[in-house]
Design an enzyme around this catalytic site. Structure first.
Site, PDB file in Angstrom:
ATOM      1  N   SER A  66       0.838  -1.200   0.000  1.00 53.45           N
ATOM      2  CA  SER A  66       0.000   0.000   0.000  1.00 53.45           C
ATOM      3  C   SER A  66       0.874   1.252   0.000  1.00 53.45           C
ATOM      4  O   SER A  66       1.623   1.460  -0.950  1.00 53.45           O
ATOM      5  CB  SER A  66      -0.966  -0.028   1.196  1.00 53.45           C
ATOM      6  OG  SER A  66      -1.922   1.002   1.091  1.00 53.45           O
ATOM      7  N   HIS A 112      -8.383   0.875  -0.299  1.00 53.89           N
ATOM      8  CA  HIS A 112      -8.394  -0.099  -1.400  1.00 53.89           C
ATOM      9  C   HIS A 112      -9.789  -0.689  -1.626  1.00 53.89           C
ATOM     10  O   HIS A 112      -9.958  -1.900  -1.760  1.00 53.89           O
ATOM     11  CB  HIS A 112      -7.352  -1.192  -1.141  1.00 53.89           C
ATOM     12  CG  HIS A 112      -5.984  -0.660  -0.898  1.00 53.89           C
ATOM     13  ND1 HIS A 112      -5.240  -0.043  -1.887  1.00 53.89           N
ATOM     14  CD2 HIS A 112      -5.239  -0.586   0.238  1.00 53.89           C
ATOM     15  CE1 HIS A 112      -4.094   0.362  -1.371  1.00 53.89           C
ATOM     16  NE2 HIS A 112      -4.071   0.052  -0.091  1.00 53.89           N
TER      17      HIS A 112
END
Length: 421
Positions: free
Chosen positions: A92, A201
């Site tokens: 991430s 996400h």
């Protein structure tokens, strides 16, 4: 060649006090904290060392804090250990840390980027409206099916991180995520709420796309100096031109961490190092590759020195293995390089004599069963240099041939002085 894979953690690895020990011990840590403070316009260092857990948990603070401490760990390792051909990936926000480590994004720009990214992501969904859970014990297909059913009946919930064969993170509207967590518990999973302030996400991040893309468009991007794996594709970036579309897509797409780990391992990689404030990715790597060496800097447990000691040992052992190949390489270069010296006496003294010495050294090492020492390695390279000079090569060609041999050692930084003539 010797390859080291560096992995950079995402949000959730932060804690109050992170990086403080490194700040005291390493000038590079003090320099990067000052650069981060200047780039952000507030005292990130003070928040990391003295702030509250609640403040440090805020996405727009956590992300630059983690990136800064991660880059400090990375720079300390590069400063202390000879590393050849690093391979980089991040989970991430850690992907931006990896791109910074690859020199595609400057440190100051990377700090500002993740601060803005955190702000846009938090603004996309008001705090308390979304949540994320780690799900352990179910396959990714089972998790996807439960998320699909809950999304149809209650609200958005999706798989957001594919971390391991039976570890998936889910993300979405709080009520839907909690309902999915209950269903997954009933299916035999362990579910763990994550300490994040937004449903990352997931499709709920869509409002963050336009401002984040605009911010990215304003950055100066540079060619990648090391390979970096993308969370979105599970494959390497082809060039810096991929950065804007892939980082933008990453906001709403799941992190394909299992694919990222698999891709790094194809190179192959001799060891993985997690460079971050707290070990979070190491256990996933150990589970996926039980035979691999996995190290972590993890400043909670003060393991930086252990990590450095292990890496130095690995680097030395790799050097010793490489040196056997080095002797064959030097003999091959000596034979294949064209001679420009017509003086028979000089040729005998400066070419034939040193060539036979390398042959004898190789035979002695083979018979002894021992690995070549650094001193023997340096002597072999000196002998090759004597041979190439004895053949009266032009200086540029001489340097090129010698550099080919030096690269074979796997530790070229130790022997660059041999090229100074």
């Amino acid at each position: 060649m010797y390859k080291m894979a560096f992995v950079f953690p995402g949000q959730g690895s932060q804690y109050v006090g992170m990086g403080q020990a490194w700040h005291s011990a390493y000038p590079i840590a003090r320099e990067l904290f000052e650069m981060a403070n200047d780039a952000l316009g507030f005292d990130l260092k003070k928040i990391c060392f003295e702030g509250s857990t609640q403040i440090l948990r805020k996405t727009e603070i956590a992300q630059p804090a983690i990136l800064t401490v991660s880059l400090i760990a990375y720079r300390i390792i590069l400063q202390e250990v000879e590393i050849v051909q690093p391979v980089l990936a991040g989970h991430s926000l850690g992907e931006i840390s990896a791109l910074c480590a690859a020199e595609a994004i400057s440190f100051a720009d990377a700090v500002k980027l993740v601060h803005a990214r955190g702000k846009y992501m938090q603004e996309a969904v008001p705090e308390g409206r979304g949540s994320m859970y780690a799900v352990v014990g179910l396959s990714s297909e089972q998790v996807k099916e439960i998320c699909r059913e809950i999304s149809l009946n209650i609200g958005t919930v999706v798989p957001s991180n594919y971390n391991a064969s039976k570890q998936t993170v889910i993300s979405g509207v709080k009520g839907a995520v909690e309902e999915a967590a209950i269903s997954m518990k009933h299916a035999g999973a362990q579910v763990i709420p994550l300490k994040v302030s937004a449903p990352f996400h997931s499709p709920l991040m869509e409002p963050a796309l336009a401002p984040f893309r605009e911010f990215l468009d304003g950055l100066t991007l540079h060619p990648l100096q090391h390979p970096v794996v993308s969370n979105v594709t599970g494959d390497f970036y082809k060039s810096e031109q991929d950065i804007i579309p892939l980082l933008t897509d990453q906001l709403m797409n799941p992190v394909l961490w299992t694919a990222c780990m698999n891709r790094m391992a194809t190179l192959p990689v001799q060891a993985f190092i997690e460079t971050g404030p707290r070990e979070t990715l190491g256990p996933l790597l150990k589970e996926r590759f039980p035979e691999a060496k996995v190290y972590a800097t993890d400043s909670i447990h003060s393991t930086m020195q252990d990590c450095l000691d292990n890496l130095r040992g690995d680097s030395e052992r790799n050097h010793l293995r490489s040196t056997g190949n080095l002797m064959d390489k030097c003999l091959s270069i000596a034979v294949c390089t064209k001679n420009h010296n017509s003086n028979a006496d000089e040729y005998q003294r400066n070419v034939i004599g040193p060539y036979k010495m390398i042959q004898r050294m190789k035979e002695e090492i083979t018979v002894s069963g021992k690995e070549p020492t650094l001193e023997q390695t340096e002597k072999v390279l000196h002998l090759l240099g004597t041979i190439l000079k004895g053949k009266k090569l032009p200086v540029d060609e001489l340097k090129l041939r010698l550099e080919q041999a030096i690269n074979e050692t796997g530790m070229p930084g130790l022997f660059q002085g041999l090229l100074m003539f």
